[in-house]
Design an enzyme around this catalytic site. Structure first.
Site, PDB file in Angstrom:
ATOM      1  N   HIS A  99       0.839  -1.406  -0.048  1.00  0.00           N
ATOM      2  CA  HIS A  99      -0.091   0.038   0.158  1.00  0.00           C
ATOM      3  C   HIS A  99       0.807   1.177  -0.153  1.00  0.00           C
ATOM      4  O   HIS A  99       2.120   1.014   0.710  1.00  0.00           O
ATOM      5  CB  HIS A  99      -0.759   0.355   1.189  1.00  0.00           C
ATOM      6  CG  HIS A  99      -1.798  -1.148   1.433  1.00  0.00           C
ATOM      7  ND1 HIS A  99      -1.206  -2.092   2.188  1.00  0.00           N
ATOM      8  CD2 HIS A  99      -3.212  -1.197   1.200  1.00  0.00           C
ATOM      9  CE1 HIS A  99      -2.224  -2.859   2.269  1.00  0.00           C
ATOM     10  NE2 HIS A  99      -3.356  -2.451   1.937  1.00  0.00           N
ATOM     11  N   ASP A 102       2.376   1.998   3.431  1.00  0.00           N
ATOM     12  CA  ASP A 102       3.183   0.987   3.919  1.00  0.00           C
ATOM     13  C   ASP A 102       4.927   1.565   3.480  1.00  0.00           C
ATOM     14  O   ASP A 102       5.703   1.256   4.380  1.00  0.00           O
ATOM     15  CB  ASP A 102       3.288  -0.552   3.178  1.00  0.00           C
ATOM     16  CG  ASP A 102       2.000  -1.080   3.373  1.00  0.00           C
ATOM     17  OD1 ASP A 102       1.101  -0.787   4.223  1.00  0.00           O
ATOM     18  OD2 ASP A 102       1.455  -1.757   2.292  1.00  0.00           O
ATOM     19  N   ASP A 305     -10.941 -11.279  10.712  1.00  0.00           N
ATOM     20  CA  ASP A 305     -10.013 -11.485   9.779  1.00  0.00           C
ATOM     21  C   ASP A 305      -8.721 -11.825  10.389  1.00  0.00           C
ATOM     22  O   ASP A 305      -7.824 -10.727  10.782  1.00  0.00           O
ATOM     23  CB  ASP A 305      -9.911 -10.281   9.042  1.00  0.00           C
ATOM     24  CG  ASP A 305      -9.439 -10.267   7.583  1.00  0.00           C
ATOM     25  OD1 ASP A 305      -8.964 -11.489   7.348  1.00  0.00           O
ATOM     26  OD2 ASP A 305      -8.823  -9.103   7.031  1.00  0.00           O
ATOM     27  N   ASP A 337      -0.690 -12.588   2.257  1.00  0.00           N
ATOM     28  CA  ASP A 337      -1.508 -11.350   3.076  1.00  0.00           C
ATOM     29  C   ASP A 337      -1.544 -11.874   4.585  1.00  0.00           C
ATOM     30  O   ASP A 337      -2.840 -12.192   5.049  1.00  0.00           O
ATOM     31  CB  ASP A 337      -2.763 -10.945   2.681  1.00  0.00           C
ATOM     32  CG  ASP A 337      -3.425  -9.725   3.090  1.00  0.00           C
ATOM     33  OD1 ASP A 337      -2.662  -9.292   4.196  1.00  0.00           O
ATOM     34  OD2 ASP A 337      -4.356  -9.113   2.695  1.00  0.00           O
TER      35      ASP A 337
HETATM   36  C1  XLS Z   1      -7.847  -6.306   4.438  1.00  0.00           C
HETATM   37  C2  XLS Z   1      -7.284  -6.610   3.082  1.00  0.00           C
HETATM   38  C3  XLS Z   1      -6.231  -5.827   2.631  1.00  0.00           C
HETATM   39  C4  XLS Z   1      -6.164  -5.974   0.904  1.00  0.00           C
HETATM   40  C5  XLS Z   1      -5.213  -4.710   0.503  1.00  0.00           C
HETATM   41  O1  XLS Z   1      -8.749  -7.151   4.879  1.00  0.00           O
HETATM   42  O2  XLS Z   1      -7.000  -7.910   3.018  1.00  0.00           O
HETATM   43  O3  XLS Z   1      -4.863  -6.108   3.321  1.00  0.00           O
HETATM   44  O4  XLS Z   1      -5.361  -6.974   0.768  1.00  0.00           O
HETATM   45  O5  XLS Z   1      -5.911  -3.397   0.969  1.00  0.00           O
HETATM   46 CA    CA Z   2      -6.073  -9.146   1.591  1.00  0.00          CA
HETATM   47 CA    CA Z   3      -7.480  -9.729   5.223  1.00  0.00          CA
END
Ligand code: XLS
Ligand code: CA
Ligand code: CA
Length: 436
Positions: A99, A102, A305, A337
């Site tokens: 991002h 980041d 998440d 991720d």
């Molecule tokens: C959040 C998302 C984010 C995207 C990118 O839950 O997974 O990290 O992958 O913005």
């Molecule tokens: Ca993601």
């Molecule tokens: Ca995620």
């Protein structure tokens, strides 16, 4: 400064190795289904979880031991980049995802933010040249800053829409400069909490307007990367507009955007939507919309998440079946991720996390290839639908019959016979391939 002085390049040592800093299954150049493993998997490091995540949660402060966090501003951003590239080189990781926020500090205003980005992008570009590491995708963070409290392109405040547009414009430009192969839209806070204060119709129209502007700008600057939307059903908002694959496809078709976007499927988002990971991949694949993957896993006992490193071999096999049947994932890839748990705070834990994820998907790829080569499920499934290959089934497929003809046909039928779906048998065979 090097962070991982005591850690050498991670090598493939095979399943019998007891070296915890070696790959057991990920052997980048090993040929599987006609090409090297690394070309199937196209693994990427997530800049945010790996380099900026600090382990804080709603109940406690940062736990991660990350020496760069003692610095700030541009110096911190540069050290982070150095260490990130050292980390990727040691893992043999060929891509990264980021991002805007980041890689560079936010700054006091948009102008300063852009200037910070320019400095760091120059710096990262050099590191990329030196190491040969590439950018899988870039994106913008339009959800952390308080200005995005009510969303970005779906905010009720047009100034926020404009600010988000400026951010995406810049993030797309730097992704293009870094040779990024994709650009991701994850609707951070594009959703809502209550209908008592929300005009969903305007918000969805605005989301589509925003995405159309992104398509127009992509064409204008000649960015050839793939645009991706990443579905997620909830968190941070209660109702996220990009709920799941089916919802996103419906949205894209309503606004005539379907030719410009594919999807980035995250395993943890699939399970939050009460789908399996392979269901979401399959829905994308059969609609020609499988763009890329965020490889992680959730915890089925937690409703949020958790972004854990993927270690579930069962899910990895089923996912890789979809990837192979898709003819591969390029120009997308498998972006981890994923973040180490708050209690896994030492830098070496990052290696353990990535090695676990890479080995799981490497093994998943091999097993999926064996299952496909042996026609295990395909032969069974083909047979299961054989009634559509001849007779009345074929006529249905060829659109030669309607309700009247089918009524006539049904009136002439005796007792209808079905055959067993043999789910338990198939699950047992799947296990046999995994155990081997
Ligand atoms: C959040 C998302 C984010 C995207 C990118 O839950 O997974 O990290 O992958 O913005
Ligand atoms: Ca993601
Ligand atoms: Ca995620």
């Amino acid at each position: 400064m090097k962070l991982f002085d005591t850690i050498d390049k991670i090598k493939f040592e095979g399943p019998d190795s007891d070296n915890s800093l070696a790959f057991k299954y990920y052997n980048p150049d090993q040929i599987v289904a006609g090409k090297p493993m690394k070309e199937h998997l196209r693994f990427a490091m997530s800049y945010w979880h790996t380099l900026t995540g600090d382990g804080s949660d709603p109940f406690g402060a940062a736990t991660m031991e990350r020496p760069w966090n003692e610095l700030d501003g541009i110096e911190q951003a540069k050290l982070r980049a150095d260490i990130g590239f050292e980390f990727m080189e040691k893992l043999g990781m060929e891509y990264f995802c980021f991002h805007d926020l980041d890689i560079a500090p936010e700054g006091k205003n948009l102008k300063e933010k852009h200037a910070n980005l320019d400095i760091i992008v120059d710096y990262i570009e050099e590191l990329m040249k030196k190491t040969g590491i590439k950018c899988l995708w870039g994106t913008t963070n339009a959800f952390t800053h308080p200005r995005f409290v009510h969303g970005a392109s779906t905010s009720p405040n047009a100034d926020v829409f404009a600010y988000a547009a400026a951010q995406v414009k810049k993030a797309m430009e730097i992704t293009m400069r870094l040779g990024g192969e994709n650009y991701v839209f994850w609707g951070g806070r594009e959703g809502y909490e209550t209908l008592l204060n929300t005009n969903t119709e305007l918000e969805l129209d605005n989301l589509a307007r925003f995405l159309q502007m992104a398509v127009d700008y992509k064409e204008k600057i000649g960015f050839t990367g793939q645009l991706l939307i990443e579905p997620k059903p909830k968190e941070p908002t209660k109702h996220q507009y990009d709920f799941d694959t089916a919802t996103v496809l419906g949205f894209l078709r309503k606004y005539n955007l379907q030719d410009h976007f594919k999807l980035n499927i995250e395993a943890n988002h699939a399970t939050l939507a009460m789908h399996t990971f392979d269901h979401e991949l399959n829905m994308c694949r059969i609609n020609g919309a499988l763009g890329s993957i965020d490889a992680n896993q959730g915890d089925l006992l937690l409703g949020w998440d958790t972004d854990q490193f993927p270690t579930n071999i069962y899910d990895a096999v089923l996912a890789m079946i979809e990837v192979l049947k898709n003819g591969g994932i390029a120009p997308g890839g498998l972006n981890f991720d994923s973040k180490v748990r708050r209690g896994s705070f030492e830098p070496v834990d990052l290696f353990y996390g990535y090695i676990a994820g890479m080995d799981t998907f490497a093994r998943g790829l091999i097993i999926a290839d064996n299952l496909i080569k042996d026609g295990v499920f395909d032969n069974f499934t083909k047979e299961r639908y054989a009634s559509y290959e001849t007779g009345i089934g074929k006529q249905i497929i060829n659109k030669e019959v309607g309700f009247e003809e089918l009524e006539n046909y049904a009136l002439g039928l005796g007792d209808i016979k079905n055959t067993s779906g043999r789910q338990e048998l198939l699950e047992n065979i799947l296990n046999q391939y995994i155990y081997r």
